[in-house]
Design an enzyme around this catalytic site. Structure first.
Site, mmCIF file in Angstrom:
data_model
loop_
_atom_site.group_PDB
_atom_site.id
_atom_site.type_symbol
_atom_site.label_atom_id
_atom_site.label_comp_id
_atom_site.label_asym_id
_atom_site.label_seq_id
_atom_site.Cartn_x
_atom_site.Cartn_y
_atom_site.Cartn_z
ATOM 1 N N LYS A 292 64.168 64.933 38.335
ATOM 2 C CA LYS A 292 63.437 65.813 37.418
ATOM 3 C C LYS A 292 62.716 66.899 38.204
ATOM 4 O O LYS A 292 62.738 68.070 37.842
ATOM 5 C CB LYS A 292 62.443 64.990 36.580
ATOM 6 C CG LYS A 292 63.134 64.105 35.536
ATOM 7 C CD LYS A 292 62.193 63.106 34.863
ATOM 8 C CE LYS A 292 62.983 62.175 33.949
ATOM 9 N NZ LYS A 292 62.176 61.169 33.261
ATOM 10 N N GLN B 285 56.399 58.480 33.931
ATOM 11 C CA GLN B 285 57.702 57.808 33.961
ATOM 12 C C GLN B 285 57.572 56.361 33.490
ATOM 13 O O GLN B 285 56.681 55.630 33.929
ATOM 14 C CB GLN B 285 58.289 57.874 35.382
ATOM 15 C CG GLN B 285 59.686 57.323 35.509
ATOM 16 C CD GLN B 285 60.752 58.135 34.770
ATOM 17 O OE1 GLN B 285 60.595 59.317 34.532
ATOM 18 N NE2 GLN B 285 61.842 57.491 34.406
ATOM 19 N N ASP C 154 57.693 64.598 26.651
ATOM 20 C CA ASP C 154 58.613 63.508 26.283
ATOM 21 C C ASP C 154 58.687 63.322 24.772
ATOM 22 O O ASP C 154 59.562 62.615 24.272
ATOM 23 C CB ASP C 154 58.124 62.181 26.888
ATOM 24 C CG ASP C 154 58.855 61.817 28.166
ATOM 25 O OD1 ASP C 154 60.019 62.225 28.314
ATOM 26 O OD2 ASP C 154 58.257 61.122 29.000
HETATM 27 N N1 GUN Z 1 62.261 56.268 31.547
HETATM 28 C C1 GUN Z 1 63.536 56.281 31.088
HETATM 29 N N2 GUN Z 1 63.734 57.327 30.270
HETATM 30 C C2 GUN Z 1 62.567 57.986 30.201
HETATM 31 C C3 GUN Z 1 62.139 59.167 29.516
HETATM 32 O O1 GUN Z 1 62.886 59.826 28.796
HETATM 33 N N3 GUN Z 1 60.848 59.523 29.719
HETATM 34 C C4 GUN Z 1 60.018 58.814 30.504
HETATM 35 N N4 GUN Z 1 58.758 59.245 30.622
HETATM 36 N N5 GUN Z 1 60.363 57.725 31.151
HETATM 37 C C5 GUN Z 1 61.647 57.323 31.007
#
Ligand code: GUN
Length: 290
Positions: free
Chosen positions: A53, A97, A120
């Site tokens: 990311k 995350q 998110d």
């Molecule tokens: N862990 C797995 N997928 C995601 C996501 O889309 N956002 C976040 N914050 N954590 C994740």
């Protein structure tokens, strides 16, 4: 034989568009859009996702402000960090995350993120805005699904759409977004009776159950569009989706592969969301915005 929907190529298009828009944002506001990433603990997969990311942010000109905390970090310290990030004007988006360590109440953490910075789209306020049809931050994977459907030109108005999976992250929001586009939506899940019949009526199928090859090819309606959100690793090491790809692609008109379908779209839409959040915050702050 189905046409394969190239998620990698579409994700690159989203990133290219975002890079151009980020440049304009910098010219308008004199600052870069910023994404704060919070990684707690030492989960290897999570570390890889966050690294990807941040790398993607750098490529399109988004600054990333990274915070890494040990697994032993207490709830109070994570809450303090989130509140600090809420008040920082250079953190336009906040991404914590998941999963957080078992000792942490994840809901409390996610709910503490300012809804305007919730890139998110997991905060209840943003979920409510989606339900109400109001502008808000939408979750990235459902946004990616919608973008792929748009790319293959499938008519959603009046179409029968079946979503398999009712998670907060994908199933529920994607069902709402399909409804917003005037599809007739059926939301199925592990306890749905006669699932094969439901899927057999679907002009558009979105599979997000997290069970390898759960949807059999013979269930797929001929000529339909199949979007497979699942990413499952088999014991052999092979990655497969929630749909039995080989057989389903004999029947569908369009289908996403795994990997290379929905997966790459999630990060691309995160970048787009961060820019959207940044634009809203800087416009409200009264600077530039011409
Ligand atoms: N862990 C797995 N997928 C995601 C996501 O889309 N956002 C976040 N914050 N954590 C994740």
């Amino acid at each position: 034989m189905a046409e394969i929907i190239d998620g990698k190529a579409e994700a690159q298009r989203v990133k290219d568009e975002t890079a151009v828009a980020v440049e304009k944002f910098r010219a308008d506001f004199g600052v870069a859009p910023g994404l704060a990433t919070v990684l707690v603990g030492d989960d290897a997969a999570s570390a890889t996702y966050v690294r990807n990311k941040r790398r993607s942010c750098a490529k399109v000109g988004i600054e990333s402000l990274h915070h890494e905390l040990p697994a032993s970090t207490g709830q109070g310290e994570i809450m303090r960090l989130v509140r600090e990030l809420n008040s920082r004007s250079d953190a336009h988006g906040i991404l914590v995350q998941l999963p957080l360590p078992d000792s942490i109440d994840s809901r409390e953490v996610l709910n503490a993120i300012s809804p305007d910075k919730d890139v998110d789209g997991l905060h209840p306020v943003n979920q409510g805005r989606l339900l109400a049809g109001e502008d808000g931050m939408r979750p990235c994977t459902p946004l990616g699904v919608m973008r792929l459907l748009e790319r293959c030109g499938v008519e959603l108005k009046g179409a029968r759409a079946v979503v398999v999976g009712r998670s907060l992250l994908v199933g529920k929001p994607v069902a709402m977004m399909l409804l917003e586009q005037h599809a007739t939506v059926t939301l199925c899940h592990s306890r749905t009776r006669d699932l094969a019949d439901e899927i057999g009526r679907a002009d558009v199928l979105v599979a997000a159950v997290g069970i390898p090859e759960f949807v059999k090819g013979e269930w797929v309606r001929p000529g339909s569009t199949v979007i497979d959100v699942g990413i499952n690793r088999l014991d052999s090491g092979k990655l497969v989706g929630d749909v039995a790809f080989a057989e389903a692609s004999e029947r569908a008109a369009f289908i996403t592969p795994v990997p290379g379908g929905v997966g790459p779209m999630t990060v691309a839409m995160l970048l787009a969301n961060t820019l959207t959040a940044a634009r809203r915050q800087e416009s409200n702050a009264g600077g530039g915005g011409r």
